[in-house]
Scaffold this motif. Structure first.
Motif, short mmCIF file in Angstrom:
data_model
loop_
_atom_site.label_atom_id
_atom_site.label_comp_id
_atom_site.label_asym_id
_atom_site.label_seq_id
_atom_site.Cartn_x
_atom_site.Cartn_y
_atom_site.Cartn_z
N LEU A 34 -27.63 9.05 37.81
CA LEU A 34 -26.22 9.41 37.75
C LEU A 34 -25.92 10.63 38.63
N GLN A 35 -26.84 11.59 38.64
CA GLN A 35 -26.64 12.76 39.50
C GLN A 35 -26.71 12.36 40.98
N ILE A 56 -20.48 5.87 36.64
CA ILE A 56 -20.81 7.20 36.12
C ILE A 56 -20.11 7.43 34.80
N ARG A 57 -18.82 7.08 34.73
CA ARG A 57 -18.04 7.28 33.50
C ARG A 57 -18.63 6.47 32.33
N ALA A 79 -30.22 9.89 33.83
CA ALA A 79 -29.53 11.12 34.21
C ALA A 79 -29.76 11.43 35.69
N GLU A 124 -23.38 10.93 41.86
CA GLU A 124 -22.38 11.99 42.04
C GLU A 124 -22.55 12.66 43.40
N VAL A 166 -26.44 10.04 28.41
CA VAL A 166 -27.30 11.17 28.77
C VAL A 166 -27.31 12.22 27.67
N GLN A 198 -17.47 5.65 40.48
CA GLN A 198 -16.86 6.50 39.45
C GLN A 198 -16.90 5.82 38.08
N LYS A 233 -22.42 7.93 31.52
CA LYS A 233 -22.60 9.36 31.24
C LYS A 233 -22.82 9.67 29.76
N PRO A 234 -22.09 9.01 28.82
CA PRO A 234 -22.31 9.34 27.40
C PRO A 234 -23.75 9.15 26.93
#
Length: 816
Positions: A756-757, A673-674, A753, A760, A680, A670, A677-678
């Motif tokens: 990261l997916q 990813i956090r 990206a 998730e 992307v 988590q 994420k910015p």
């Protein structure tokens, strides 16, 4: 006389002498009040009047991790004992001050009780303390230190191979074992024999099963010892350091599957092997066509036949990998050689005739049983006629409290449901006297169930004459609950009036409810009836009599069932005790059952098969195909051995032989990813301007670390290495002051990206195939990825005595 005193002093420092080992004061010394050391002028320093505080201004928590430790009167190796009573294991105290004597490496801490700084406990060497509620972290990173209990091949079969964690040193106090199967632990402390002038002792390591524990527990001390989230539950005890294989990274290896699939070009056909010694691994390069090779310590297994013959046998998500251990290389056997890299790894063997993979399968099977058997499910069956509205609100309030505390106090799964029953008298056509809301999992912040119950209380209606449809409410409530087969299950019936059933039909109705509450080949449903009408009147007495009949029948059924070892039912009147107290107490009792079940199975996951887990759990294990008698007969320990493996195949040049996996928790993923994420969001911006890396990454770095931004370094150096990860993207390895090449950087962000997916999906227990697509952006060809439909693939697993979800994450395909 003087000579005898010197001899006594020397003996007091030696194990087995007149003193107690590991820095304990000699019993021959007279206890003295706690004192402060003297300053340079010879005057005693003043005692602190306040606790030491952390950065948030809170008093610093300390846990003394040695049972029976006698605190010292002074911060010195030869100090007399303090007058304070000895410690318990994980004794909770607060820090007052510390002192380091000259010539001593370690510090001594002055500790006090948690109620008053003047309630001074005494001085304690820092080795024995857990300062803060977290495991130790590696100095160069923020990674929690890990270790594995090892039984090396030379110990196999020896009487001293079996290992226990102990609550006192060395090897004394209470045993927390034995540990016969290999698992990962977290390091909470280490002793250093050179400190405090200790002699003759071997270093010891304090192990735990979680990366942190709860600082404030409200249950009794006995419960805390068994609770996976308490200090005593998490921190297991001390082990000899030579029986721990330290693992200070997240990296482990598995055999590279993609290079062995039938369509791989070129396809690897040479089996991977781990060798016992560096010399044996290096001998592969000097074979010069020889057909003999050194015997492998661990060898890759290929599928023998069928369409996938020659493909490596893939690891399951819960199978142990080979942890990559520290290896610096030597001049004769360097780490880098001929475009290859030599890795030092740890490998785990079989156990009592079971292969290593079979042991992992067994532990996973036990984990699944523990999850199912320790789940708590509570179905409320409530009279919702007008007289009950206030009591319904109490149920809602109780469930709200349970929901708020479930993640903190129980740390397990709790599902709740409700069935409201009424009557058919004075009701319109089509009226349904029973409404069922099936079991749903409670999560913090989700108030939907509570709101449903509160709203229902406002709609309570008259039931006509006093008798209601109690048995119908029970029947439809149990049938519609959706109980799991092996959970800890409870039906709570709350009412003030009995059923209108004729007395002659009561036995048949009781038998029907009993059968519903004791389903075949499933755990039984416990029954708890609460009469909320304290008045002694006919309808109230009928409720009591009918529920007593159900309870008696259910308890007789449990006595005749060899797989059940407890009473299943009770009835009670709210009377002098509030409904809230009754519900809270019953929930707490169910929680104790849940924790006890979990602990018994976790003991088995550590190899403790000799202690019988009880008839109900044994029956459940048998249904899952676990033969406890065969397991109980197994002797010995699972063997752990260290060896060496080449990253690429030696027999087939430049083909990968091993693949790196990272061990990450749910929270680690988590956070990753956090943090990433910015980035992307900048994919399209890169095609219209030439930003610097700094424009992209400054915000990312600031939210992830307090370290100053060094523009000559990359995000990989500043952030990912600190998390124990290595960037796969070229963009993340570029210096922060770089100007970005447009196309390459836009493509890098598409790759980030994608990863990261994938992460998730991992957290959601999903997997999917990805198709590469190409789009044109300002004459640039950018490859992006389209995901197909998701299918279920749970990848998480837990360690014994732990609730933390762990994952093996592919370094190449899933890390940005």
């Amino acid at each position: 006389m003087f000579r005898n005193l010197v001899l006594l002093a020397v003996l007091s420092l030696l194990p087995g002498g007149s003193g107690t080992a590991f820095g304990q004061p000699s019993p021959a010394q007279k206890p003295q009040p706690v004192q402060m050391p003297r300053d340079s002028s010879g005057a005693p320093r003043p005692f602190p009047t306040k606790y030491e505080v952390d950065k948030d201004g809170d008093a610093k928590h300390v846990w003394l991790a040695v049972e029976g430790f006698q605190p010292l009167a002074l911060p010195a190796p030869d100090s007399p004992p303090a007058t304070t009573p000895p410690s318990t294991f994980m004794h909770h105290l607060y820090e007052l001050t510390s002192f380091q004597p000259k010539g001593i490496t370690g510090r001594y801490y002055l500790l006090a009780g948690i109620d008053n700084p003047e309630n001074r406990f005494g001085w304690v060497p820092e080795d024995y303390l857990v300062r803060g509620n977290e495991a130790l972290r590696a100095e160069s990173t923020s990674i929690v230190r890990k270790g594995m209990i090892v039984t090396r091949p030379e110990l196999a079969g020896r009487a001293d191979a079996e290992l226990h964690a102990w609550t006192a040193l060395p090897g004394k106090g209470t045993s927390r074992g034995p540990y016969r199967l290999s698992n990962i632990f977290f390091i909470y402390g280490e002793t250093r024999p050179a400190d405090f002038k200790r002699t003759g002792e071997s270093p010891s390591v304090l192990i735990g099963t979680e990366t942190s524990f709860s600082q404030a527990m409200t249950r009794s001390r006995t419960s805390e010892m068994e609770d996976s989230n308490s200090p005593e539950g998490v921190v297991k005890g001390w082990l000899p350091a030579n029986r721990i294989a330290f693992w200070n990274t997240r990296e482990a290896m598995e055999w590279d599957e993609p290079s062995t699939i039938p369509t791989a070009i070129p396809r690897r056909t040479t089996r991977g092997a781990i060798y016992r010694a560096r010399e044996e691994a290096y001998s592969l390069y000097s074979q010069s066509g020889k057909t003999t090779t050194p015997p492998a310590l661990f060898e890759e297994q290929f599928i023998a036949e069928g369409r996938e013959a020659g493909k490596t046998v893939a690891f399951a998500p819960f199978h142990a990998r080979y942890p990559i251990l520290q290896y610096e290389g030597t001049k004769e056997y360097p780490q880098e050689f001929k475009d290859n890299r030599l890795l030092k790894v740890g490998g785990i063997g079989g156990f009592g005739g079971l292969s290593a993979g079979s042991v992992d399968d067994l532990k996973r099977q036990l984990e699944i049983i523990a999850e199912r058997a320790s789940k708590m499910e509570i179905m409320f069956v409530i009279d919702d006629t007008g007289s009950m509205s206030n009591h319904i609100n109490v149920v809602a309030k109780t469930v709200r409290q349970v929901a708020d505390g479930v993640l903190v106090e129980n740390r397990g799964s709790v599902r709740v449901g409700v069935a409201f029953y009424n009557d058919t008298d004075e009701q319109p056509d089509g009226w349904k006297p029973v409404t069922v809301r099936k079991l749903q999992e409670l999560t913090r912040g989700d108030t939907s169930f509570v709101k449903y119950v509160e709203d229902h209380a406002k709609k309570s209606s008259s039931g006509g004459d006093p008798p209601e449809l109690v048995f119908r409410g029970l029947r439809e409530g149990v049938e519609g609950a959706g109980f799991s087969p092996f959970a800890r299950k409870l039906v709570i019936l709350i009412g003030d009036a009995g059923d209108k059933i004729p007395v002659s039909d009561l036995p048949a109705a009781v038998r029907e409810v009993t059968a519903l509450l004791t389903p075949q080949k499933q755990s039984p449903v416990e029954f708890y009836a609460i009469r909320v009408e304290p008045d002694d009147n006919a309808v109230s007495r009928s409720f009591q009599a009918q529920t007593d009949a159900i309870a008696d029948s259910l308890n007789r059924a449990s006595e005749s069932d060899k797989s059940v070892s407890r009473k299943l039912a009770a009835t009670v009147s709210a009377g002098d005790v509030s409904l809230m107290e009754l519900l809270t107490a019953r929930y707490a009792a169910l929680g104790e059952e849940s924790r006890e079940i979990r602990k018994k199975i976790d003991d088995m996951r550590q190899g403790q098969f000799q202690t019988r887990p009880g008839p109900e759990l044994e029956s459940m294990l048998k249904q899952f195909g676990v033969n406890l008698d065969k397991l109980s007969a197994i002797k010995g320990n699972q063997v752990f051995a260290e060896g060496y493996v080449w990253k690429k195949s030696v027999g087939q040049t430049n083909i990968p032989q091993v693949r790196v996996r990272y061990l990450l928790s749910h929270g680690n993923i988590q956070d990753l990813i956090r943090i990433m994420k910015p980035l992307v969001g900048h994919k399209n911006d890169l095609l219209t301007k030439k930003p610097k890396m700094k424009d992209l990454l400054v915000g990312v770095i600031k939210q992830a670390t307090d370290d100053p931004i060094e523009e000559s370094k990359s995000l990989d150096e500043i952030l990912l290495k600190k998390l124990g990860l290595e960037a796969r993207s070229r963009l993340l390895k570029m210096p922060i002051n770089s100007t970005l090449p447009l196309k390459a950087s836009a493509q890098d962000l598409e790759e980030i990206a994608l990863r990261l997916q994938k992460l998730e999906d991992v957290l959601e227990g999903k997997t999917r195939t990805w198709q590469a697509r190409v789009r044109k952006e300002q004459d640039q060809d950018i490859t992006w990825y389209e995901g197909g439909p998701a299918s279920d693939l749970p990848r998480s697993w837990t360690l014994p005595y732990s609730q933390t979800r762990l994952y093996w994450i592919d370094a190449e395909e899933e890390i940005p």
